[in-house]
Write a protein that holds these residues in place. Structure first.
Motif, PDB file in Angstrom:
ATOM      1  N   VAL A  99      25.961  35.869  25.715  1.00 17.11           N
ATOM      2  CA  VAL A  99      26.695  35.289  26.803  1.00 17.11           C
ATOM      3  C   VAL A  99      26.688  35.806  28.269  1.00 17.11           C
ATOM      4  CG1 VAL A  99      29.011  34.339  27.189  1.00 17.11           C
ATOM      5  CG2 VAL A  99      27.920  33.858  25.079  1.00 17.11           C
ATOM      6  N   VAL A 100      26.440  35.265  29.068  1.00 22.42           N
ATOM      7  CA  VAL A 100      26.514  35.765  30.515  1.00 22.42           C
ATOM      8  C   VAL A 100      28.034  35.509  30.853  1.00 22.42           C
ATOM      9  CG1 VAL A 100      26.075  35.536  32.930  1.00 22.42           C
ATOM     10  CG2 VAL A 100      23.905  35.642  31.321  1.00 22.42           C
ATOM     11  N   LEU A 101      28.927  36.383  31.573  1.00 25.35           N
ATOM     12  CA  LEU A 101      30.259  36.205  31.744  1.00 25.35           C
ATOM     13  C   LEU A 101      30.445  36.040  33.230  1.00 25.35           C
ATOM     14  CD1 LEU A 101      33.050  36.050  30.879  1.00 25.35           C
ATOM     15  CD2 LEU A 101      33.348  38.464  30.499  1.00 25.35           C
ATOM     16  N   GLY A 102      30.416  35.069  34.136  1.00 23.18           N
ATOM     17  CA  GLY A 102      30.289  35.115  35.272  1.00 23.18           C
ATOM     18  C   GLY A 102      31.693  35.036  35.758  1.00 23.18           C
ATOM     19  N   MET A 103      31.713  35.998  36.740  1.00 23.01           N
ATOM     20  CA  MET A 103      33.457  36.358  37.387  1.00 23.01           C
ATOM     21  C   MET A 103      33.509  35.658  38.418  1.00 23.01           C
ATOM     22  SD  MET A 103      34.359  38.011  34.778  1.00 23.01           S
ATOM     23  CE  MET A 103      35.842  38.999  35.596  1.00 23.01           C
ATOM     24  N   MET A 104      32.687  34.757  39.058  1.00 24.30           N
ATOM     25  CA  MET A 104      32.861  34.379  40.504  1.00 24.30           C
ATOM     26  C   MET A 104      34.164  33.303  40.649  1.00 24.30           C
ATOM     27  SD  MET A 104      30.463  32.598  38.660  1.00 24.30           S
ATOM     28  CE  MET A 104      28.840  33.029  39.295  1.00 24.30           C
ATOM     29  N   ARG A 105      34.755  32.805  39.444  1.00 20.94           N
ATOM     30  CA  ARG A 105      35.580  31.858  39.702  1.00 20.94           C
ATOM     31  C   ARG A 105      37.189  32.950  39.805  1.00 20.94           C
ATOM     32  NH1 ARG A 105      34.407  26.776  35.970  1.00 20.94           N
ATOM     33  NH2 ARG A 105      32.697  25.981  37.201  1.00 20.94           N
ATOM     34  N   LEU A 106      37.430  33.942  39.422  1.00 18.51           N
ATOM     35  CA  LEU A 106      38.154  34.984  39.755  1.00 18.51           C
ATOM     36  C   LEU A 106      38.240  35.388  41.129  1.00 18.51           C
ATOM     37  CD1 LEU A 106      37.687  35.389  36.318  1.00 18.51           C
ATOM     38  CD2 LEU A 106      39.639  37.109  36.653  1.00 18.51           C
ATOM     39  N   ASN A 107      38.623  34.528  41.910  1.00 17.47           N
ATOM     40  CA  ASN A 107      38.187  34.836  43.356  1.00 17.47           C
ATOM     41  C   ASN A 107      39.353  34.662  44.230  1.00 17.47           C
ATOM     42  OD1 ASN A 107      38.872  32.097  43.461  1.00 17.47           O
ATOM     43  ND2 ASN A 107      36.716  31.540  43.996  1.00 17.47           N
ATOM     44  N   ARG A 108      40.705  35.045  43.824  1.00 19.37           N
ATOM     45  CA  ARG A 108      41.753  35.216  44.629  1.00 19.37           C
ATOM     46  C   ARG A 108      42.240  36.698  45.149  1.00 19.37           C
ATOM     47  NH1 ARG A 108      45.970  33.294  40.813  1.00 19.37           N
ATOM     48  NH2 ARG A 108      44.913  34.301  39.630  1.00 19.37           N
ATOM     49  N   ILE A 109      42.561  36.669  46.564  1.00 13.35           N
ATOM     50  CA  ILE A 109      42.952  37.774  46.833  1.00 13.35           C
ATOM     51  C   ILE A 109      44.586  37.733  46.624  1.00 13.35           C
ATOM     52  CG2 ILE A 109      43.634  39.027  49.106  1.00 13.35           C
ATOM     53  CD1 ILE A 109      40.951  38.182  50.063  1.00 13.35           C
ATOM     54  N   LEU A 110      45.065  38.730  45.671  1.00 16.55           N
ATOM     55  CA  LEU A 110      46.335  38.512  45.054  1.00 16.55           C
ATOM     56  C   LEU A 110      47.520  39.276  46.120  1.00 16.55           C
ATOM     57  CD1 LEU A 110      45.392  39.332  41.390  1.00 16.55           C
ATOM     58  CD2 LEU A 110      45.506  37.274  42.353  1.00 16.55           C
ATOM     59  N   GLU A 111      46.980  40.240  46.682  1.00 14.97           N
ATOM     60  CA  GLU A 111      48.185  40.903  47.437  1.00 14.97           C
ATOM     61  C   GLU A 111      47.533  41.835  48.309  1.00 14.97           C
ATOM     62  OE1 GLU A 111      50.762  43.307  44.991  1.00 14.97           O
ATOM     63  OE2 GLU A 111      51.634  43.903  46.701  1.00 14.97           O
ATOM     64  N   VAL A 112      48.158  41.881  49.722  1.00 19.10           N
ATOM     65  CA  VAL A 112      47.881  42.746  50.724  1.00 19.10           C
ATOM     66  C   VAL A 112      48.991  43.511  51.209  1.00 19.10           C
ATOM     67  CG1 VAL A 112      46.639  42.990  52.916  1.00 19.10           C
ATOM     68  CG2 VAL A 112      45.764  41.288  51.642  1.00 19.10           C
ATOM     69  N   ASP A 113      48.902  44.629  50.968  1.00 23.73           N
ATOM     70  CA  ASP A 113      50.136  45.499  51.178  1.00 23.73           C
ATOM     71  C   ASP A 113      49.733  46.786  52.084  1.00 23.73           C
ATOM     72  OD1 ASP A 113      52.242  47.554  50.972  1.00 23.73           O
ATOM     73  OD2 ASP A 113      52.040  47.835  48.939  1.00 23.73           O
ATOM     74  N   TYR A 114      49.926  46.386  53.585  1.00 20.20           N
ATOM     75  CA  TYR A 114      49.793  47.177  54.568  1.00 20.20           C
ATOM     76  C   TYR A 114      50.436  48.533  54.674  1.00 20.20           C
ATOM     77  CZ  TYR A 114      47.004  43.292  56.391  1.00 20.20           C
ATOM     78  OH  TYR A 114      46.166  42.547  56.786  1.00 20.20           O
ATOM     79  N   ALA A 115      51.940  48.506  54.260  1.00 20.13           N
ATOM     80  CA  ALA A 115      52.755  49.628  54.153  1.00 20.13           C
ATOM     81  C   ALA A 115      51.999  50.814  53.459  1.00 20.13           C
ATOM     82  CB  ALA A 115      53.916  49.576  53.663  1.00 20.13           C
ATOM     83  N   ASN A 116      51.240  50.424  52.029  1.00 20.64           N
ATOM     84  CA  ASN A 116      50.787  51.211  51.231  1.00 20.64           C
ATOM     85  C   ASN A 116      49.146  51.184  51.378  1.00 20.64           C
ATOM     86  OD1 ASN A 116      52.770  52.456  49.819  1.00 20.64           O
ATOM     87  ND2 ASN A 116      53.401  50.516  49.050  1.00 20.64           N
ATOM     88  N   ARG A 117      48.774  50.437  52.508  1.00 22.26           N
ATOM     89  CA  ARG A 117      47.380  50.472  52.759  1.00 22.26           C
ATOM     90  C   ARG A 117      46.398  50.030  51.504  1.00 22.26           C
ATOM     91  NH1 ARG A 117      49.038  54.803  53.887  1.00 22.26           N
ATOM     92  NH2 ARG A 117      47.627  56.127  53.014  1.00 22.26           N
ATOM     93  N   LEU A 118      46.651  49.087  50.922  1.00 22.92           N
ATOM     94  CA  LEU A 118      45.882  48.631  49.622  1.00 22.92           C
ATOM     95  C   LEU A 118      46.027  47.002  49.536  1.00 22.92           C
ATOM     96  CD1 LEU A 118      48.243  47.773  47.215  1.00 22.92           C
ATOM     97  CD2 LEU A 118      48.719  50.228  47.286  1.00 22.92           C
ATOM     98  N   ALA A 119      44.778  46.743  49.049  1.00 29.54           N
ATOM     99  CA  ALA A 119      44.796  45.274  48.519  1.00 29.54           C
ATOM    100  C   ALA A 119      44.436  44.888  47.176  1.00 29.54           C
ATOM    101  CB  ALA A 119      43.738  44.510  49.319  1.00 29.54           C
ATOM    102  N   VAL A 120      45.052  44.013  46.368  1.00 28.46           N
ATOM    103  CA  VAL A 120      44.895  43.593  45.009  1.00 28.46           C
ATOM    104  C   VAL A 120      44.171  42.522  45.046  1.00 28.46           C
ATOM    105  CG1 VAL A 120      45.618  43.241  42.652  1.00 28.46           C
ATOM    106  CG2 VAL A 120      46.741  44.871  44.386  1.00 28.46           C
ATOM    107  N   VAL A 121      42.695  42.501  44.491  1.00 25.98           N
ATOM    108  CA  VAL A 121      42.104  41.187  44.667  1.00 25.98           C
ATOM    109  C   VAL A 121      41.280  41.025  42.991  1.00 25.98           C
ATOM    110  CG1 VAL A 121      41.569  41.874  46.988  1.00 25.98           C
ATOM    111  CG2 VAL A 121      39.633  42.553  45.163  1.00 25.98           C
TER     112      VAL A 121
END
Lengths: 481, 481
Positions: A99-121
């Motif tokens: 089975v090919v598990l295509g991940m393209m639908r998990l496409n949300r940018i969940l959080e951007v945290d400039y104070a800690n200079r990170l993003a959760v995507v």
């Protein structure tokens, strides 16, 4: 050509039942089985190989990924994780019973945290999508593979992708803080987090570059960086590839770390110039594109030093961009290099190996000699600063003998990389392409030990099983007859 | 206090036979058993715990290490690898039934390769020994733990050691190219090499920081760097710890990466000033030491920017060193910080946790509140740029209740680090000290998965077994009655 493992007869026999089970987990349009819609998933960026899978599934959440993996594990079904399918080493090549598990639908940018200079995507966010989302606030995500418009961060993690700017900023592994991932048994776990150090073992590092064989990554916490005030490039052309290689050495030894340090040899310069009309020096045997960044003052200082270093190597020409536009002009040919070579030879193999930078002159000379021996043209364009070579071997796809020769030439280049103390891969991974060369780099014990790490996550070898290691001798995989 | 696993009765019973076997493998003075000579090996930098081992062995070569490990594996004998024994988390604490494998006789610098900017050294070479060897040629090895005069590169690899200059240069993992190591079964293998990228899994990263639990490192290939032209420090003093924390954030957010960015709070400033007479501002609630490097021109530019940023935070004083001597004066108090706190309170626990840098103000406030609650003084001195805290908790070792309170306070600080999205460790490792806190950071599945990685190398849990993971619940380790 490569061997794929024999499909599991029981899985093929239970296909209908398995598809029904998957459909129950992903109601709606999450399971794709019609041949016409499956077709795009039959191959990836290494288009030499093609194989229809059992089915393609397109989950939308980590929980759906977990449910699919749990189901596949229970049913002994192999799973091929896939991002955008831009892998150049066949990392996303399907198997007939998988089975090919295509991940393209998990496409949300969940959080951007400039104070800690990170993003959760989520894993299906594109590489450039991250930078586009934060560029307005003056930030960017550093690794920049050529495929960055399409390739997805989950695939970048799987392949530990690099790019032209990795000399300064490192590869994916150097720009990750944490992962959420799912094991083949459907266990959801987290590694790393919002901090630099890790307690216990470095399994963030282990998972990065594991080519989807240990777990399926669903969320990625990336380090984001403050964008520099600006950048400018210079172009230095030399009378010989070895002289240009020596200039690279001198730049690195000076302690300056440019953002990018790209090398092109004569065939590549000519191809790019014909394609892009970038004003490249056609009489040069080799040229370097060197980019620095920072404030105007920093750029001036660094470019001044680089100009001084390059002038010690009797350059044919030195051109320092005075404006962003002049920088873009210098880059224009390089960015189109693969396309430019494609105009000369519609078919080429893009190799990817790494060498100690001090070996550049020797390796370039040997590649030139091999090109004569094999009677195949080669164009060299690569990230010189970190020793990551990308020889493009031109061949004729309508001539099977020519393809086989190109494959053998490529294998010889990679063996040469290992011989001089380098490595089979740079930033493209092992995949199926370099799988059978792994014994050139590693002892049987070392390969066994890596297989034991794989088995510690996936004892039944269900996750992307035909990649990274030779199939032969692996008791979990029987080669197809 | 910590539990150690029950000694294996059969190993204790066969002590004489085992010692004879080891002596046969290391003729001469390679096996140490006299209690007076074993004594220095009974503890390490975390001197709160002490345990005589079965014996100490001191091999001279990788092959001798392999022979010892093969013998211990065959005889079911536990092995504790040890460098200089400077671990602050008890990483080298012996067990009663274990052989301490001292690596200090593998102390040769095997190769220095300036063209490829690397050095190959044996595990028992000291951290500073590498830099001393190459400094005359203008090179250095970047990670600089406080113990760098004594600590050995093999131990640095085991603990993924850091130091004040890691903000710019990263920790040990970021400065390694390859390892030679030996498994508990006596298999010698190599990981990584003379290049940046790795084919297959990143087990160079996995081994780095694995605290001697997966294999024994005997040779290390390190990246060496061209020394900058010079460096200079500045000192910025502020009216509040939160204000200083905000200044740290602003510096990092500006994109400038100083070589070092150290934070000291008021108790620490006073202790250091009393000890070193460095001219620190006694009216400040917090101060930063910020160091930059490069040419005189670069230093001026960076210090100018940093001064501008700091002045936005209403500083009490800003002092920019104009000469190397003034830089040394600024550093003088900081370098002696642990000794200075030792003058106020002969006994203190040095904690080591990491937090997202954006959480600095909140975490410092909470530590202050806890200090009041526990009635124990705390001095904060740490690597602010990468969020690596080192609170020093002062207690009275002659008062058992005071020690227990200090341990509880320390555990609460580490739990707080995890709570705000940080990590139990910074650069000191888990060892025995933080072993029982691992479930605060990781789920049972995550711990099991890490144990499976351990078992993939060492299924019998013979290598440094009582560290990193809680003993309780580990079927391979029975707690002592």
């Amino acid at each position: 050509m490569i061997d794929l493992p024999a499909p599991k007869p029981d899985v093929l026999a239970r296909r209908a039942e398995i598809l029904a089970g998957l459909q129950a987990l992903l109601p709606g349009d999450g399971v794709i089985t019609e041949p016409a819609r499956v077709k795009p998933y039959e191959t990836d960026g290494l288009s030499a190989y093609r194989q229809p899978p059992l089915a393609v599934v397109l989950p939308r959440t980590t929980e759906e990924v977990a449910a699919i993996l749990r189901f596949c594990h229970r049913n002994g079904v192999r799973v091929i994780p896939r991002g955008a399918g831009t892998s150049l080493s066949g990392g996303a090549l399907p198997l007939a019973d998988a089975v090919v598990l295509g991940m393209m639908r998990l496409n949300r940018i969940l959080e951007v945290d400039y104070a800690n200079r990170l993003a959760v995507v989520e894993a299906g966010v594109t590489n450039l999508g991250i930078t586009n989302h934060i560029a307005g606030d003056g930030f960017f995500y550093a690794p920049d593979p050529s495929s960055q418009l399409a390739c997805m961060i989950g695939g970048n993690v799987g392949m530990n992708s690099g790019g032209a700017h990795c000399l300064k900023y490192g590869v994916t592994a150097n720009n990750l803080l944490g992962l959420k991932a799912v094991t083949i048994e459907g266990e959801i776990f987290e590694v790393g987090g919002r901090h630099l150090d890790a307690a216990g073992y470095d399994w963030l590092g282990l998972l990065t570059g594991s080519e989807g064989q240990l777990a399926v990554v669903t969320e990625v916490t990336v380090r984001i960086l403050h964008a520099p005030e600006g950048q400018r490039a210079m172009l230095a052309a030399f009378k010989g590839t070895e002289i240009a290689g020596a200039a690279v050495d001198a730049i690195i030894a000076s302690g300056i770390i440019p953002v990018a340090l790209e090398f092109m040899d004569k065939p590549c310069i000519h191809a790019c110039e014909a394609f892009a009309h970038a004003g490249y020096p056609l009489d040069a045997e080799a040229m370097l594109i060197i980019e620095v960044e920072g404030s105007q003052q920093e750029q001036d200082m660094l470019l001044g030093k680089l100009k001084e270093i390059c002038s010690r190597f009797d350059p044919i020409s030195l051109k320092v961009a005075q404006t962003p536009e002049e920088s873009l002009a210098i880059w224009k040919g390089r960015k189109g290099a693969f396309g430019a070579v494609g105009r000369i030879s519609p078919d080429y193999l893009c190799m990817d190996g790494t060498i100690p930078t001090g070996e550049l002159p020797h390796v370039l000379r040997r590649i030139g000699e091999m090109s004569t021996e094999y009677g195949l043209q080669v164009a060299n364009v690569f990230h010189a600063g970190d020793g990551n070579l990308h020889p493009l071997i031109m061949f004729d796809a309508n001539d099977a003998a020519s393809f086989r020769k190109a494959e053998a030439f490529g294998a010889d280049i990679l063996k040469l990389c290992v011989e001089v103390g380098g490595c089979l891969t740079g930033e493209h991974g092992v995949g199926v392409e370099k799988r059978d060369l792994m014994p050139v780099q590693f002892t049987p014990f070392e390969l066994d030990q890596m297989r034991a790490l794989k088995a510690a996550f996936d004892p039944d070898w269900l996750l992307n099983p035909a990649k990274v290691f030779p199939i032969e001798g692996n008791p979990a995989l029987r080669p197809a007859a």
